[in-house]
Design an enzyme around this catalytic site. Structure first.
Site, PDB file in Angstrom:
ATOM      1  N   GLY A 175       0.815  -1.218   0.000  1.00 46.33           N
ATOM      2  CA  GLY A 175       0.000   0.000   0.000  1.00 46.33           C
ATOM      3  C   GLY A 175       0.846   1.264   0.000  1.00 46.33           C
ATOM      4  CD  GLN A 176      -0.615   7.325   0.017  1.00 43.03           C
ATOM      5  OE1 GLN A 176      -1.595   7.124   0.723  1.00 43.03           O
ATOM      6  NE2 GLN A 176      -0.333   8.511  -0.487  1.00 43.03           N
ATOM      7  CE1 TYR A 194      -9.606   3.657   6.542  1.00 40.62           C
ATOM      8  CE2 TYR A 194      -9.991   6.033   6.596  1.00 40.62           C
ATOM      9  CZ  TYR A 194      -9.121   4.960   6.646  1.00 40.62           C
ATOM     10  OH  TYR A 194      -7.778   5.192   6.781  1.00 40.62           O
TER      11      TYR A 194
HETATM   12  N1  SER Z   1      -6.381   9.264   3.391  1.00 40.85           N
HETATM   13  C1  SER Z   1      -7.431   8.499   3.989  1.00 40.85           C
HETATM   14  C2  SER Z   1      -8.633   8.497   3.135  1.00 40.85           C
HETATM   15  O1  SER Z   1      -8.825   9.440   2.399  1.00 40.85           O
HETATM   16  C3  SER Z   1      -7.774   9.054   5.331  1.00 40.85           C
HETATM   17  O2  SER Z   1      -7.208   8.287   6.303  1.00 40.85           O
HETATM   18  O3  SER Z   1      -9.397   7.583   3.205  1.00 40.85           O
END
Ligand code: SER
Length: 319
Positions: A12-13, A143
């Site tokens: 991942g990033q 999320y």
């Molecule tokens: N960068 C993430 C998102 O945009 C935030 O934790 O989901």
């Protein structure tokens, strides 16, 4: 004790850059990169890579038994936009994945774990300017809900089982070595690629959407610093606010125009606007500064120049 470090979600990033840094510090053979995907990045070819599905307990056990890691970085998660598109999978991966890894830490005697939280734990009722460490937490994205529940579990596993959990609430992360995957803040990476490739960008957030952001080098350093700090300095065992820089797409576009005067931006907000509108604009990170000495290095201007300088020579911008 073993000196092996296991990074889960290494493709991942954050994982991509974290593995590179950990390999440099600890030696490639001591850093086990793992992910459900096979790696594209050649950086992993220096050290061991294992395919790991955080929903598969047998797979997890086999890897914990094989390497006996002393520290685990558990980065595997669905980000905000992807989790909104697939809410059930978002819940399952983010929650069950976390339970499985935390429980494996207890079972295989891993003492320390880094677990990332996010500004997504905040919601529309949170004070949006200089959002305090302890405040109203009513996230309205799946999320954000999983990150908030995960934070509570971090604190719980620390208090009940003594697991040495370290966590920070990442803002939007911006780097040139890796691409983000499925977040609401992804525009702030994509804009650089499109600025160099096309000289223009259509933004999926509106021009005034101010969000907390951070340059990846700062984010990786924060991750390493909180994980390496003496245990007694880590007073917060849910997750620390950390702050880098705040800007909106209009301000970012203006900063890019300093280097690419012909760059132009248009706005076409989509479903991600609603997610962004529920998040804060800036973060009060005084607890991280006091407790373990957090200090960011990159402001907006330095971030923009560094991104453009590096992407100009990188194949990523041409893909
Ligand atoms: N960068 C993430 C998102 O945009 C935030 O934790 O989901």
């Amino acid at each position: 004790m073993s000196n092996k470090i296991l990074v889960i979600g290494a493709c991942g990033q954050v994982g991509t850059e974290l593995v590179e840094n950990l390999q440099r510090i600890h030696g490639p053979s001591n850093v086990i990169a793992s992910d459900i995907r096979k790696p594209l990045q050649e950086v992993f070819s220096n050290g061991p890579f294992e395919q790991l599905d955080v929903l598969n307990k047998e797979n997890i056990s086999a890897i914990f038994i094989k390497y006996k890691p002393s520290i685990v970085y558990h980065l595997a998660a669905l980000l905000s936009a992807t989790a909104e598109a697939k809410p059930k999978l978002g819940w399952k991966l983010n929650m069950d994945g976390t339970f499985n890894i935390f429980d494996a830490c207890l079972e295989y005697d891993v003492k320390k774990i880094f677990w990332p939280s996010s500004i997504a734990v905040f919601g529309p009722t949170t004070p949006p300017i200089l959002t305090p460490q302890s405040t109203i937490l009513e996230p309205n994205t799946v999320y954000g809900i999983t990150k908030l529940a995960g934070e509570r579990y971090c604190e719980y596993y620390n208090a009940r089982y003594g697991l040495d959990v370290r966590s920070i609430r990442y803002p939007g992360l911006i780097g040139w070595k890796s691409l983000p995957g499925g977040g609401t803040t992804d525009y702030a990476v994509d804009i650089f690629h499109q600025a160099l490739k096309r000289g223009s960008y259509e933004c999926f957030l509106n021009k005034n959407t101010t969000l907390p952001m951070m340059y990846m080098e700062d984010a990786v350093r924060a991750t390493l610093e909180i994980t390496d700090s003496p245990s007694d300095k880590i007073k917060i065992r849910s997750s620390y606010n950390i702050s880098g820089v705040s800007f909106n797409p209009d301000e970012l576009a203006e900063a890019i125009k300093v280097h690419i005067p012909k760059f132009s931006i248009t706005y076409n907000p989509d479903f991600r606007q609603k997610i962004a509108d529920s998040w804060p604009q800036s973060i009060d990170d005084s607890r991280a500064r006091t407790d373990w000495g957090w200090q960011e290095n990159f402001n907006k201007e330095r971030l923009v120049k560094t991104m453009l300088d590096n992407l100009t020579d990188s194949s990523l911008s041409r893909n």
